[in-house]
Design an enzyme around this catalytic site. Structure first.
Site, PDB file in Angstrom:
ATOM      1  CG  MET A  70      29.279 -54.211   1.701  1.00 36.20           C
ATOM      2  SD  MET A  70      28.058 -55.493   1.179  1.00 36.20           S
ATOM      3  CE  MET A  70      27.327 -54.620  -0.137  1.00 36.20           C
ATOM      4  CB  THR A  92      26.860 -48.133  12.406  1.00 34.78           C
ATOM      5  OG1 THR A  92      26.297 -47.238  11.371  1.00 34.78           O
ATOM      6  CG2 THR A  92      26.834 -47.512  13.609  1.00 34.78           C
ATOM      7  CG  ASN A 117      19.122 -53.620   7.337  1.00 34.67           C
ATOM      8  OD1 ASN A 117      19.515 -53.412   8.531  1.00 34.67           O
ATOM      9  ND2 ASN A 117      19.063 -52.419   6.709  1.00 34.67           N
ATOM     10  NE  ARG A 118      13.419 -58.580  12.124  1.00 33.56           N
ATOM     11  CZ  ARG A 118      12.775 -59.173  11.352  1.00 33.56           C
ATOM     12  NH1 ARG A 118      12.132 -58.308  10.474  1.00 33.56           N
ATOM     13  NH2 ARG A 118      12.294 -60.303  11.350  1.00 33.56           N
ATOM     14  CG  MET A 119      21.513 -55.853   9.509  1.00 37.75           C
ATOM     15  SD  MET A 119      21.453 -57.774   9.010  1.00 37.75           S
ATOM     16  CE  MET A 119      23.019 -58.443   9.290  1.00 37.75           C
ATOM     17  CG  PHE A 121      24.100 -50.043  14.951  1.00 37.37           C
ATOM     18  CD1 PHE A 121      23.842 -50.022  13.850  1.00 37.37           C
ATOM     19  CD2 PHE A 121      23.753 -49.346  15.932  1.00 37.37           C
ATOM     20  CE1 PHE A 121      23.416 -48.994  13.415  1.00 37.37           C
ATOM     21  CE2 PHE A 121      23.136 -47.788  15.588  1.00 37.37           C
ATOM     22  CZ  PHE A 121      23.238 -47.824  14.135  1.00 37.37           C
ATOM     23  CB  SER A 185      20.479 -47.333  12.029  1.00 37.40           C
ATOM     24  OG  SER A 185      21.403 -47.221  11.067  1.00 37.40           O
ATOM     25  CG  ASN A 187      16.901 -51.804  11.870  1.00 35.62           C
ATOM     26  OD1 ASN A 187      15.667 -51.894  11.854  1.00 35.62           O
ATOM     27  ND2 ASN A 187      17.922 -51.662  10.759  1.00 35.62           N
ATOM     28  CB  THR A 188      19.471 -48.548  17.597  1.00 33.90           C
ATOM     29  OG1 THR A 188      20.453 -49.616  16.732  1.00 33.90           O
ATOM     30  CG2 THR A 188      19.987 -48.578  19.003  1.00 33.90           C
ATOM     31  CE  LYS A 216      23.526 -43.478   5.967  1.00 30.77           C
ATOM     32  NZ  LYS A 216      24.073 -44.963   5.827  1.00 30.77           N
ATOM     33  CG  ASN A 245      20.404 -45.078   7.788  1.00 35.33           C
ATOM     34  OD1 ASN A 245      20.397 -46.172   7.451  1.00 35.33           O
ATOM     35  ND2 ASN A 245      21.388 -44.623   8.625  1.00 35.33           N
ATOM     36  CB  THR A 246      17.107 -47.927   5.507  1.00 34.82           C
ATOM     37  OG1 THR A 246      17.091 -48.011   6.908  1.00 34.82           O
ATOM     38  CG2 THR A 246      18.343 -48.888   4.979  1.00 34.82           C
ATOM     39  CE1 TYR A 319      24.007 -54.080   1.555  1.00 36.01           C
ATOM     40  CE2 TYR A 319      24.973 -52.736   3.251  1.00 36.01           C
ATOM     41  CZ  TYR A 319      24.774 -53.999   2.778  1.00 36.01           C
ATOM     42  OH  TYR A 319      24.671 -55.263   3.611  1.00 36.01           O
TER      43      TYR A 319
HETATM   44  C1  LIG Z   1      21.909 -54.727   5.301  1.00 36.71           C
HETATM   45  C2  LIG Z   1      22.313 -53.267   5.542  1.00 36.71           C
HETATM   46  C3  LIG Z   1      22.767 -52.996   6.601  1.00 36.71           C
HETATM   47  C4  LIG Z   1      23.026 -51.418   6.903  1.00 36.71           C
HETATM   48  N1  LIG Z   1      23.591 -51.181   7.826  1.00 36.71           N
HETATM   49  C5  LIG Z   1      23.891 -49.692   8.100  1.00 36.71           C
HETATM   50  C6  LIG Z   1      24.804 -49.237   9.274  1.00 36.71           C
HETATM   51  O1  LIG Z   1      25.253 -50.030   9.838  1.00 36.71           O
HETATM   52  N2  LIG Z   1      24.764 -47.894   9.242  1.00 36.71           N
HETATM   53  C7  LIG Z   1      24.492 -47.009   8.321  1.00 36.71           C
HETATM   54  O2  LIG Z   1      24.781 -45.645   8.474  1.00 36.71           O
HETATM   55  N3  LIG Z   1      23.715 -47.376   7.393  1.00 36.71           N
HETATM   56  C8  LIG Z   1      23.422 -48.874   7.178  1.00 36.71           C
HETATM   57  N4  LIG Z   1      22.781 -49.412   6.105  1.00 36.71           N
HETATM   58  C9  LIG Z   1      22.149 -48.320   5.144  1.00 36.71           C
HETATM   59  C10 LIG Z   1      23.046 -47.953   4.006  1.00 36.71           C
HETATM   60  O3  LIG Z   1      24.433 -47.656   4.298  1.00 36.71           O
HETATM   61  C11 LIG Z   1      22.366 -47.065   2.876  1.00 36.71           C
HETATM   62  O4  LIG Z   1      22.517 -45.741   3.533  1.00 36.71           O
HETATM   63  C12 LIG Z   1      21.124 -47.505   2.573  1.00 36.71           C
HETATM   64  O5  LIG Z   1      20.871 -48.894   2.343  1.00 36.71           O
HETATM   65  C13 LIG Z   1      20.372 -46.595   1.346  1.00 36.71           C
HETATM   66  O6  LIG Z   1      21.312 -46.885   0.319  1.00 36.71           O
HETATM   67  P1  LIG Z   1      21.120 -48.064  -0.725  1.00 36.71           P
HETATM   68  O7  LIG Z   1      19.645 -47.827  -1.370  1.00 36.71           O
HETATM   69  O8  LIG Z   1      22.408 -47.931  -1.815  1.00 36.71           O
HETATM   70  O9  LIG Z   1      21.348 -49.373  -0.080  1.00 36.71           O
HETATM   71  C14 LIG Z   1      22.468 -50.551   5.973  1.00 36.71           C
HETATM   72  C15 LIG Z   1      21.950 -51.006   4.620  1.00 36.71           C
HETATM   73  C16 LIG Z   1      21.703 -52.397   4.532  1.00 36.71           C
HETATM   74  C17 LIG Z   1      20.869 -52.619   3.351  1.00 36.71           C
END
Ligand SMILES: Cc1cc2nc3c(=O)[nH]c(=O)nc-3n(C[C@H](O)[C@H](O)[C@H](O)COP(=O)(O)O)c2cc1C
Length: 340
Positions: A70, A92, A117-119, A121, A185, A187-188, A216, A245-246, A319
Site C-alpha cells: 500500500m 516491498t 495486481n502485477r505492479m 515492485f 510475490s 510478479n517478479t 512471507k 501474499n496474493t 490491504y
Molecule cells: C496493489 C497491491 C500491491 C501489493 N504489493 C505487495 C508488495 O510489494 N509486497 C508484499 O509482500 N505484498 C504485496 N501485496 C500483497 C498484500 O500485502 C497482501 O499480502 C495480499 O494482498 C493479501 O491481503 P488482502 O487480501 O488483505 O489484500 C500487494 C497487494 C496489492 C493489492
C-alpha cells in the site's frame, strides 16, 4: 457505511476509474493528513485502541497492521495510525530503484471485493527509503520493512540474489522493527522459487541481523511445501511467518468480474479469505503455535480477523479489505479484540 457509500464511490471514480491513479491520489492525501499531528491523534483515538500485545519481542499497540504494497516507499507513515493501524509494513523495496511493470497493472474486481495486481515492485530503492525513514525519526507504531529481489538481479544467480537482499537489509536495519523477506510475490520472475527448500536455506543463511526476520509466503504452496518452508525457517531462527501474499488462483471470483479476472497478476481480497485462513491454520498446527504468525489475506470483516486470530495468528494485516471497507473495518476489529 459512510465510507462505502460516499468515500469509496468517489475514490473508485477518481482518475476515470484507473485504479492506480486513485491509489496515488489517496496516498498523497493520506501523506498530507500525516502532517496534521493533532488531527492524526484525534482520529487515532477513534479508529485505534485495539488490545496491545508483544510479538517476537516487539510491542504492538494494536493487532491490525497495514499490509505491504500500500505504501511501498513509506510516503504516508505519519498518517496510518490515524486509521487505527497498530503497525505498518512498508515495501516491498528492492536494492535497485525500479519502475515496475508497464501500466495498467492494477485492477479492481468490485463484484468480488477483490484486486488483481502485477505492479512488479515499483519502488524508489532501499537507500531512498532509508533516507526517508532517517529524516522522519521515531514513529508512533512499529514499522515492518518488506524486502524483495531487484528485477535486474537474476533469480538463478544465488550469490547475486543473496547480495541484493542483504544490501537492503543492511541499509534499512536501523529503522525496522521487523523485516519481511518477500519470497512470494507472483510478479517478479523467479521470486517464488526462493520458497524452495534449498534456495530459502541459502538465502536465510546469508541474512544476519539483530532485527526480527519474518518470511512471507504464497497461498499457492502445497502443505508439504509449507512444511519445508517451516523446517528451513526453524533452522535459521526466523522470528515469524506472514501468511499470505496474493494468489494466482481465480477461484471465488464473481461472474461479473470474469473478464478482469483474466488479467495476469496476483489476486487479493474476498476470494482469498478461506485459503489464507487455511494456510494460517496449517502453519499454527505444524509449529504447535511456537512460531508467531501475521495473518493476511481477504480480511474484510471482524469475523474474518477473529477467525485468523483464533487460528493462531498473533497479528493481522489488511490491504484489499481496507480499500473496500475503509478505516471503519480497522476500528471494528480493534474494538472486538479489546473485548477478548
Ligand atoms: C496493489 C497491491 C500491491 C501489493 N504489493 C505487495 C508488495 O510489494 N509486497 C508484499 O509482500 N505484498 C504485496 N501485496 C500483497 C498484500 O500485502 C497482501 O499480502 C495480499 O494482498 C493479501 O491481503 P488482502 O487480501 O488483505 O489484500 C500487494 C497487494 C496489492 C493489492
Amino acid at each position: 457505511m459512510v465510507y462505502q457509500r460516499i468515500v469509496r464511490r468517489a475514490l473508485f471514480r477518481t482518475g476515470g476509474g484507473d485504479a492506480e491513479v486513485a491509489h496515488e491520489r489517496t496516498l498523497r492525501m493520506t501523506a498530507r493528513l500525516g502532517t496534521a499531528a493533532p488531527l492524526v491523534s484525534g482520529l487515532r483515538r477513534y479508529f485505534g485502541g485495539g488490545s496491545p500485545r508483544t510479538v517476537f519481542g516487539v510491542r504492538f499497540p494494536g493487532p491490525v497492521g497495514l499490509a505491504a504494497g500500500m505504501d511501498k516507499d513509506g510516503r504516508a507513515l505519519r498518517a496510518w495510525p490515524a486509521f487505527g493501524f497498530g503497525f505498518v509494513e512498508v515495501g516491498t523495496v528492492t536494492w535497485h530503484a525500479q519502475p515496475g511493470n508497464p501500466r495498467p497493472r492494477l485492477f479492481r474486481l468490485p463484484a468480488s471485493e477483490a484486486v488483481i495486481n502485477r505492479m512488479g515492485f515499483n519502488n524508489g530503492g532501499a537507500e531512498a527509503l532509508a533516507a526517508r525513514l532517517h529524516a522522519l525519526g521515531p514513529l508512533a507504531v512499529p514499522l515492518g520493512v518488506s524486502i524483495g529481489k531487484s528485477k535486474v538481479t537474476h533469480a538463478d544467480d544465488t550469490a547475486d540474489v543473496v547480495d541484493d537482499y542483504r544490501s537492503s537489509l543492511d541499509v534499512l536495519a536501523p529503522y525496522a522493527d521487523y523485516f519481511a523477506v518477500n519470497v512470494s510475490s507472483p510478479n517478479t520472475p523467479g521470486l517464488r522459487g526462493l520458497q524452495d527448500k534449498a534456495a530459502l536455506d541459502t538465502l536465510l543463511g546469508a541474512l544476519s541481523t539483530t532485527v526480527p526476520l519474518l518470511v512471507k509466503i504464497a497461498p499457492d504452496l502445497t502443505e508439504s511445501a509449507i512444511a519445508d518452508v517451516l523446517e528451513v525457517c526453524s533452522a535459521h531462527g526466523v522470528a515469524g511467518l506472514i501468511a499470505t501474499n496474493t494468489t494466482l488462483s481465480r477461484e471465488g471470483v464473481a461472474a461479473a468480474d470474469a473478464a478482469t479476472a483474466e488479467q495476469t497478476g496476483g489476486l487479493s481480497g474476498r476470494p482469498l479469505t478461506a485459503r489464507a485462513l487455511d494456510v494460517v491454520t496449517f502453519v499454527a498446527k505444524e509449529t504447535g503455535g511456537a512460531l508467531p504468525i501475521i495473518g493476511v489475506g481477504g480480511i474484510h470483516t471482524v469475523d474474518d480477523a477473529l477467525r485468523m486470530l483464533d487460528a493462531g495468528a498473533s497479528l493481522v494485516q489488511l490491504y484489499t479489505g481496507f480499500v473496500y471497507r475503509g478505516p471503519g473495518l480497522v476500528r471494528a476489529i480493534n474494538r472486538s479484540t479489546q473485548a477478548r
